[in-house]
Motif scaffolding. Structure first.
Motif, PDB file in Angstrom:
ATOM      1  N   LEU A  63      -8.348  18.290  12.128  1.00 31.37           N
ATOM      2  CA  LEU A  63      -7.990  17.858  13.476  1.00 31.37           C
ATOM      3  C   LEU A  63      -9.192  17.951  14.422  1.00 31.37           C
ATOM      4  N   GLU A  64     -10.049  18.949  14.223  1.00 32.48           N
ATOM      5  CA  GLU A  64     -11.255  19.062  15.036  1.00 32.48           C
ATOM      6  C   GLU A  64     -12.216  17.922  14.712  1.00 32.48           C
ATOM      7  N   HIS A  65     -12.332  17.594  13.433  1.00 28.51           N
ATOM      8  CA  HIS A  65     -13.168  16.461  13.039  1.00 28.51           C
ATOM      9  C   HIS A  65     -12.635  15.168  13.648  1.00 28.51           C
ATOM     10  N   ALA A  66     -11.315  15.014  13.642  1.00 31.04           N
ATOM     11  CA  ALA A  66     -10.704  13.798  14.182  1.00 31.04           C
ATOM     12  C   ALA A  66     -11.047  13.635  15.663  1.00 31.04           C
ATOM     13  N   ALA A  67     -11.054  14.736  16.402  1.00 33.53           N
ATOM     14  CA  ALA A  67     -11.384  14.675  17.829  1.00 33.53           C
ATOM     15  C   ALA A  67     -12.829  14.231  18.026  1.00 33.53           C
ATOM     16  N   VAL A  68     -13.733  14.793  17.234  1.00 25.35           N
ATOM     17  CA  VAL A  68     -15.143  14.399  17.318  1.00 25.35           C
ATOM     18  C   VAL A  68     -15.307  12.937  16.922  1.00 25.35           C
ATOM     19  N   ASN A  69     -14.659  12.551  15.828  1.00 25.41           N
ATOM     20  CA  ASN A  69     -14.764  11.168  15.361  1.00 25.41           C
ATOM     21  C   ASN A  69     -14.262  10.177  16.404  1.00 25.41           C
ATOM     22  N   SER A  70     -13.186  10.534  17.102  1.00 23.99           N
ATOM     23  CA  SER A  70     -12.632   9.602  18.099  1.00 23.99           C
ATOM     24  C   SER A  70     -13.607   9.419  19.264  1.00 23.99           C
ATOM     25  N   ARG A  71     -14.311  10.480  19.641  1.00 22.88           N
ATOM     26  CA  ARG A  71     -15.313  10.360  20.712  1.00 22.88           C
ATOM     27  C   ARG A  71     -16.455   9.453  20.284  1.00 22.88           C
ATOM     28  N   TYR A  72     -16.925   9.662  19.068  1.00 23.50           N
ATOM     29  CA  TYR A  72     -18.009   8.813  18.572  1.00 23.50           C
ATOM     30  C   TYR A  72     -17.544   7.368  18.414  1.00 23.50           C
ATOM     31  N   ALA A  73     -16.311   7.194  17.933  1.00 20.43           N
ATOM     32  CA  ALA A  73     -15.787   5.840  17.768  1.00 20.43           C
ATOM     33  C   ALA A  73     -15.745   5.115  19.105  1.00 20.43           C
ATOM     34  N   GLU A  74     -15.332   5.816  20.149  1.00 19.81           N
ATOM     35  CA  GLU A  74     -15.251   5.200  21.475  1.00 19.81           C
ATOM     36  C   GLU A  74     -16.645   4.867  22.006  1.00 19.81           C
ATOM     37  N   ALA A  75     -17.605   5.767  21.777  1.00 22.06           N
ATOM     38  CA  ALA A  75     -18.982   5.510  22.232  1.00 22.06           C
ATOM     39  C   ALA A  75     -19.586   4.321  21.488  1.00 22.06           C
TER      40      ALA A  75
END
Length: 196
Positions: A63-75
């Motif tokens: 779940l922590e990885h998912a949060a980081v991934n979503s930020r990078y995906a948005e950027a």
């Protein structure tokens, strides 16, 4: 003389130049869809693979990885839409908040986007590899489109990696059934064969 006259003249000249460029039998200066699709595919697979390799070994939970991934995906999505050197603005921040992001996460996206831009988001080596491998003419329009395509692929790679990560709090538990079902020789058996 109207200030609009130069604009009208420029538009007419641009239209004439475009008509000449689009002459019958003349090849396009832009990247073809099949070339861009190959770029997207290659960049997505690479991004997804690298994320999974890094995150499977990390201590953080899925779940922590998912949060980081979503930020990078948005950027990466932002860079794919507006170009790799377009700065993040307060309007972009507010748009994320309107989409449902909390303010802290929206600010984290801005930080990711800033970090990506300060370290050159797309390497020259990657661009040159695609130019050669997919026979793409090196025009400024093509290079810009390639960069946007790579950014879009990186965004998709981030989201794909999240989908493939285990949501189990202990990822090793997912490997138990596979391990018990495996009939491969044990490591000491491999070692014995190698030294024989």
């Amino acid at each position: 003389m109207s200030f609009k006259d130069p604009r009208v003249t420029a538009v007419r000249l641009g239209s004439a130049a475009e008509a000449l460029r689009m002459g019958y039998g003349q090849s396009s200066l832009g990247g073809r869809p099949d070339q861009l699709k190959k770029i997207f595919s290659d960049a997505l697979r690479w991004q997804s693979q690298r994320i999974l390799e890094d995150q499977v070994r990390a201590i953080s939970r899925a779940l922590e990885h998912a949060a980081v991934n979503s930020r990078y995906a948005e950027a990466w999505t932002f860079l794919s839409k507006f170009g790799v050197w377009t700065p993040w603005s307060l309007d972009n921040h507010e748009e994320l908040v309107r989409q449902g992001w909390n303010r802290a996460d929206a600010e984290a996206v801005a930080e990711v986007e800033f970090d990506l831009q300060t370290t050159s988001p797309i390497s020259r080596e990657q661009i040159e590899t695609y130019v050669v491998a997919f026979d793409i003419e090196r025009t400024s329009m093509n290079l810009a489109e390639m960069r946007r395509t790579i950014c879009a692929a990186k965004a998709a790679g981030c989201r794909q990696a999240t989908e493939r990560l285990s949501t189990n709090p202990d990822v090793h538990a997912d490997w138990t059934d596979d391990a018990l079902a495996c009939g491969a020789p044990f490591a000491w058996q491999f070692a014995a064969v190698d030294t024989a």
